[in-house]
Scaffold this motif. Sequence first.
Motif, mmCIF file in Angstrom:
data_model
loop_
_atom_site.group_PDB
_atom_site.id
_atom_site.type_symbol
_atom_site.label_atom_id
_atom_site.label_comp_id
_atom_site.label_asym_id
_atom_site.label_seq_id
_atom_site.Cartn_x
_atom_site.Cartn_y
_atom_site.Cartn_z
ATOM 1 N N SER A 113 -2.366 -7.576 -2.809
ATOM 2 C CA SER A 113 -3.249 -7.130 -3.889
ATOM 3 C C SER A 113 -2.563 -6.072 -4.749
ATOM 4 N N GLY A 114 -1.811 -5.148 -4.116
ATOM 5 C CA GLY A 114 -1.081 -4.141 -4.885
ATOM 6 C C GLY A 114 -0.007 -4.757 -5.758
ATOM 7 N N TYR A 115 0.676 -5.757 -5.237
ATOM 8 C CA TYR A 115 1.720 -6.430 -6.026
ATOM 9 C C TYR A 115 1.122 -7.140 -7.239
ATOM 10 N N VAL A 116 -0.020 -7.809 -7.025
ATOM 11 C CA VAL A 116 -0.677 -8.504 -8.131
ATOM 12 C C VAL A 116 -1.133 -7.521 -9.199
ATOM 13 N N LEU A 117 -1.698 -6.389 -8.773
ATOM 14 C CA LEU A 117 -2.167 -5.394 -9.730
ATOM 15 C C LEU A 117 -0.997 -4.782 -10.510
ATOM 16 N N LEU A 118 0.116 -4.496 -9.837
ATOM 17 C CA LEU A 118 1.267 -3.926 -10.531
ATOM 18 C C LEU A 118 1.855 -4.899 -11.541
ATOM 19 N N LEU B 92 -8.673 -5.758 -5.251
ATOM 20 C CA LEU B 92 -8.151 -6.570 -6.352
ATOM 21 C C LEU B 92 -9.242 -6.920 -7.361
ATOM 22 N N VAL B 93 -10.396 -7.363 -6.863
ATOM 23 C CA VAL B 93 -11.477 -7.788 -7.764
ATOM 24 C C VAL B 93 -12.084 -6.589 -8.486
ATOM 25 N N LEU B 94 -12.361 -5.506 -7.763
ATOM 26 C CA LEU B 94 -12.968 -4.333 -8.399
ATOM 27 C C LEU B 94 -12.074 -3.759 -9.495
ATOM 28 N N ILE B 95 -10.811 -3.551 -9.184
ATOM 29 C CA ILE B 95 -9.901 -2.958 -10.172
ATOM 30 C C ILE B 95 -9.704 -3.898 -11.355
ATOM 31 N N SER B 96 -9.557 -5.172 -11.085
ATOM 32 C CA SER B 96 -9.316 -6.126 -12.173
ATOM 33 C C SER B 96 -10.512 -6.212 -13.115
ATOM 34 N N LEU B 97 -11.709 -6.363 -12.582
ATOM 35 C CA LEU B 97 -12.885 -6.529 -13.428
ATOM 36 C C LEU B 97 -13.200 -5.256 -14.212
ATOM 37 N N MET B 98 -13.154 -4.098 -13.548
ATOM 38 C CA MET B 98 -13.499 -2.865 -14.255
ATOM 39 C C MET B 98 -12.435 -2.470 -15.265
ATOM 40 N N THR B 99 -11.170 -2.727 -14.957
ATOM 41 C CA THR B 99 -10.113 -2.434 -15.932
ATOM 42 C C THR B 99 -10.203 -3.365 -17.126
ATOM 43 N N ALA B 100 -10.551 -4.628 -16.901
ATOM 44 C CA ALA B 100 -10.721 -5.564 -18.013
ATOM 45 C C ALA B 100 -11.839 -5.117 -18.943
ATOM 46 N N VAL C 273 -9.489 4.077 -12.844
ATOM 47 C CA VAL C 273 -10.294 3.063 -12.151
ATOM 48 C C VAL C 273 -9.749 2.822 -10.748
ATOM 49 N N THR C 274 -8.443 2.694 -10.631
ATOM 50 C CA THR C 274 -7.824 2.473 -9.315
ATOM 51 C C THR C 274 -8.095 3.648 -8.385
ATOM 52 N N ALA C 275 -8.020 4.859 -8.906
ATOM 53 C CA ALA C 275 -8.307 6.034 -8.083
ATOM 54 C C ALA C 275 -9.746 6.007 -7.588
ATOM 55 N N GLY C 276 -10.695 5.635 -8.465
ATOM 56 C CA GLY C 276 -12.092 5.549 -8.047
ATOM 57 C C GLY C 276 -12.312 4.494 -6.979
#
Length: 383
Positions: A34-39, A300-308, A318-321
Motif C-alpha cells: 500500500s505504501g509503494y502504491v501511494l508513493l 490505501l483506500v482512505l488516503i486515496s479517496l480523501m486525497t482525490a 491526509v496521510t498523517a491523519g
Amino acid sequence: MIEEASVPTETSGLRSIGRILSRVALVAGALAISGYVLLKAFDDLDLAAVGSAIRSLSDAEMLALGSMWLLWIGAQGLLTASLIKGLPVRRGVVAFLGPAALTSVLPGPSDLPVRFRMLTSWGRDRADATLAVAAGGVFSIGIKLLMPVIAAIVLLSGGDAIEGALLTGIRVALLLGVCILVIGVVVGSARRTGWVGRRLDPIWRAVLRLLRRPGREDLGVRLVAIRERAVETLQGRWLIATWATTLTAGARFALLLMAVRFTGVPEEALGWIEVFVAYAVVQGLTVLPLTPGDAGVSELVLISLMTASAGSEWVNAVTAGVVVFRVLTWVLIIPIGLLTLAIWQHSIRRKTRRPVAIVEPEPEPEPAPEPEPEPEPDRQPGH
C-alpha cells in the motif's frame, strides 16, 4: 484433582513461532504494498512531512482523541453486554478487546470462538453465548454493509454531478441496500422466513452432501427456530444493541474526522461528507477481511479517496491523519487486547486450579449409655 496441562513440545513451539512470523510478514507485506502504491500515485507524498504533521498534535488534541477513543471502546463493550442479560459493560469491554486483538493479527473471524469462551467462562449458558456472538456479528456486519448505502444517499442528496467510477459505486451501494431491505423483510415474519427456507432447502441439502454432512431437518423449520430463539433472546435488548452499534460507528468516524482535522486538513479542502464517504467505502470493503486488521487496504483506500477529494497538495496531512486513526483503532488494540486476554486466561487458570476443599462428614455421636436402675431401698418389716 485437576490434571496439569501438558507441556508443549518443541515441534509445536516452532510451529507457533512460524505462524506468528508468517502473520507478521503478511501485515508488513500488505503495508509495504500500500505504501509503494501511494508513493507511486502521489508525487507530493513526503514521509518526513507526514511525521512532522503527527508530531504537531497538541496536548489538547491528543486528549480529545483519547476521550473519543474511550467512548468508542465503551460503545463496543455496550454492544456486547446488551446481547447477554445481566452482563456488566466492563466485561463487554473485555470481550471486545481480547478477541479484537486476535483479529488485528489474524485474518478471518478468529475472535468469535474466544468471545464465546469468555461468555461461557462467566457462567453464561452455551446457547445464549452462541446466539449473542452470532447476533454481535450480525450487528457489526450489518452496520458495515449499511454505511455505503448511507454514503450513496448523502451523495445523491448533495445535488452535485456524479459520474464515472463514483456513479458505479453508488449503484452498487444502492443495490446492496435493496438486498439488506429484502433480508429485513424476510426475517421480520416467521411465515416469510419459513417460506424462503423451504425454497432454499434443496440447495442447502446439496451443499451439505458435498460437505458430507447430511442434514435431516428442513431448512425452513431450522430458520424459523433460529429466528424465534433470536427474538426471544433479544426481546427488550435489540434497541440498546442498535443504539450501541450506531454509537460505535459514529465514534469511529469521529476519530477519523478529528485525526484529519488535527493534522492540518481544513474544512474548505475536505468536508465531513467526503471524509464520511471514504470511511463508508472502507467499511463496505472490509466486511470480508483480506488481511489482519485490514492492514494495507484501509490505509490505501482512505488516503486515496480523501486525497482525490482534497487535492494532492494535502496528501501529507491526509496521510498523517489516517496514520493517527489507524494507530488508535488498530495498532493500539493489539497490545491492550493481548494484555486483556492474558489477564482473563490467568483468572481462568486460577479458578480451575483452585483446590476443592473436601469436607469429611462428622462422626455420628455415640449413643449415651443407658443409666443403670437405682436399687430399691430395703423395706424393713413392720413399716
